[in-house]
Write an enzyme that holds these catalytic residues in place. Sequence first.
Site, PDB file in Angstrom:
ATOM      1  N   CYS A 228     -17.913   1.990 -20.682  1.00 21.14           N
ATOM      2  CA  CYS A 228     -19.329   2.082 -20.306  1.00 21.14           C
ATOM      3  C   CYS A 228     -20.167   1.064 -21.080  1.00 21.14           C
ATOM      4  O   CYS A 228     -21.205   0.605 -20.597  1.00 21.14           O
ATOM      5  CB  CYS A 228     -19.844   3.496 -20.556  1.00 21.14           C
ATOM      6  SG  CYS A 228     -18.982   4.770 -19.590  1.00 21.14           S
TER       7      CYS A 228
ATOM      8  N   ASP B  55      -9.923   5.850  -2.462  1.00 23.97           N
ATOM      9  CA  ASP B  55      -8.752   6.234  -3.247  1.00 23.97           C
ATOM     10  C   ASP B  55      -9.231   6.863  -4.556  1.00 23.97           C
ATOM     11  O   ASP B  55     -10.414   7.155  -4.723  1.00 23.97           O
ATOM     12  CB  ASP B  55      -7.856   5.019  -3.519  1.00 23.97           C
ATOM     13  CG  ASP B  55      -8.480   4.074  -4.523  1.00 23.97           C
ATOM     14  OD1 ASP B  55      -9.726   4.087  -4.657  1.00 23.97           O
ATOM     15  OD2 ASP B  55      -7.732   3.342  -5.192  1.00 23.97           O
TER      16      ASP B  55
ATOM     17  N   GLU C  10       0.819  -1.214   0.000  1.00 26.76           N
ATOM     18  CA  GLU C  10       0.000   0.000   0.000  1.00 26.76           C
ATOM     19  C   GLU C  10       0.856   1.268   0.000  1.00 26.76           C
ATOM     20  O   GLU C  10       0.523   2.246  -0.673  1.00 26.76           O
ATOM     21  CB  GLU C  10      -0.951   0.010   1.198  1.00 26.76           C
ATOM     22  CG  GLU C  10      -2.034  -1.068   1.153  1.00 26.76           C
ATOM     23  CD  GLU C  10      -2.948  -0.933  -0.058  1.00 26.76           C
ATOM     24  OE1 GLU C  10      -2.980   0.149  -0.681  1.00 26.76           O
ATOM     25  OE2 GLU C  10      -3.628  -1.919  -0.389  1.00 26.76           O
TER      26      GLU C  10
ATOM     27  N   TYR D 198      -6.793   6.421   3.722  1.00 24.44           N
ATOM     28  CA  TYR D 198      -6.931   5.356   2.735  1.00 24.44           C
ATOM     29  C   TYR D 198      -6.137   4.116   3.131  1.00 24.44           C
ATOM     30  O   TYR D 198      -6.667   2.999   3.173  1.00 24.44           O
ATOM     31  CB  TYR D 198      -6.486   5.802   1.331  1.00 24.44           C
ATOM     32  CG  TYR D 198      -6.198   4.591   0.492  1.00 24.44           C
ATOM     33  CD1 TYR D 198      -7.243   3.837  -0.036  1.00 24.44           C
ATOM     34  CD2 TYR D 198      -4.890   4.113   0.338  1.00 24.44           C
ATOM     35  CE1 TYR D 198      -6.995   2.669  -0.727  1.00 24.44           C
ATOM     36  CE2 TYR D 198      -4.639   2.948  -0.346  1.00 24.44           C
ATOM     37  CZ  TYR D 198      -5.691   2.221  -0.881  1.00 24.44           C
ATOM     38  OH  TYR D 198      -5.462   1.060  -1.529  1.00 24.44           O
TER      39      TYR D 198
END
Length: 361
Positions: free
Chosen positions: A199, A138, A37, A120
Site C-alpha cells: 500500500c 479472477d 489459462e 473467467y
Amino acid sequence: MDQQHFFQRGLIAWYQPEDRPLPWKGIQDPYHIWLSEIILQQTRVEQGMNYYLRFVEAYPSIRDLAAAPDDEVMKLWEGLGYYSRARNLLAAARYVTTELGGVFPTTYTGILALKGVGAYTAAAIASFAFNLPHAVVDGNVFRVLARFFGISTPQDSTAGKKEFTQLAESLLQRDQPALYNQAIMDFGATVCLPRNPKCGQCPLRTECVALRDKRITELPVKSKKLIKTERFFHYLIFNYEGKVFIQKREEKDIWLHLYQFPVVEAARLDLDWGALKQALVDKGWIEEQAEIVPRPGSKSFQQLLTHQVINARFWEIDLPVLPAGVPTDWQLIPRTALSKYAFPKVIDRYLQDKGLYLELG
DNA sequence: AAACCGGGGGC
DNA sequence: GCCCCAGGTTT
C-alpha cells in the site's frame, strides 16, 4: 463515478507490460492463450510456467494436442493437480479439431462452450486473443475491487459474483480490453497482494476505501468454510518376477484417471498385517490360506489436499505365485516402466524415495 | 448454494 | 497451520 474514473486512469498509468514478462503475454494465438489459462487456473504462475513450456513443445498446434493419447497428456500434467483440467483440455482440443475444422472459436460464447472454460477463462481468451470487450474476474480482480471500492459482499456468494462481475464490466476500458485486463491482474499479483500488500507504493492509495478505513486485512471476504476429511490408504506393492501391479483410478473420487498400486482404504494407518491381510481376503484378491508376508519396514507418507488429508502407507509384498483373484483391471508392468504412468503425488514421492525411477538408467 | 477437485508457497 | 493461487464442474 469519479472514483471509477480515477481507478481506470491510475491503473493504466501504472501498468508497464514489460515489468512482468510472461511467455503467454502479448501474444494473440488463441491456442497458446487457452493453454496457458487452463494451466493457470488456481495455479501460481511460477508453478505453471514449466508445464506451459513443456506442453507447447510437445504439442505445437491444437491438432497435435488432439492427436495425443490420453495417458500421455495425463503424464505431462502429472504433479500439477486438478486433473480434470487435463481431461477437459484434451476433449476441447479434439472438439475444435474435429468439429470446428481446427479453427479455435472466435466469440465469447463459442469459447465459453469449450469444456473446462468458465466465465473467467472465456473472458481472458476473448480479450487477449481477439480484443473482445469482456472483463476478467479472477482472484486478483476480486481482491483489488473489494479493497479499492470497500466491498464486503462475500466473493464466493452468488450475489458477490454478480456484483463484482458487474463492477468489473463497468470498469473495463472497452477500447483496449486486453491491456486493461492484463493491467488489473498484474496489479493484483504484484501490488495489491493477498497478504502484506504494498500500500505504501500503491498508485491508487489516495482513493482506496479499504486503506482509508483500515480494512485491508479484512477484504476481500470469503464465506465458505473448509471441511477437511482424513483418509488412510494402504497401498500394496505386489512384486512378481521384477514386475508390479498397478491399476487406473476409475471411481468418482480424487485422482480420477491417474494410476495407483492396489489400495485398501481403512479407518486408520496403524493396521497390523493380520488385519490388512484379512481385508485383502475380503476383497477376494488373495486366498485365506495364502502364505503372504510383507517385507519389514513399510513406509508412510502424508499428502494435503484442499478438502482432504491423505495418509498413505506402502506395503511391499513379494509374490511367489500369482494370486487367484487378480481383478481384471490390474496391470502387471515391469518396474522399469513405472515412470511412464501418471501417479498421485504421494505415490510419486514414495517412488522417488525408493529410488525406483533410477532403475531406468 | 454447497461440495468437490491438487499441489505448492508464503508467513 | 492457514490462506491463496490467471477457476470450473457437479450435485
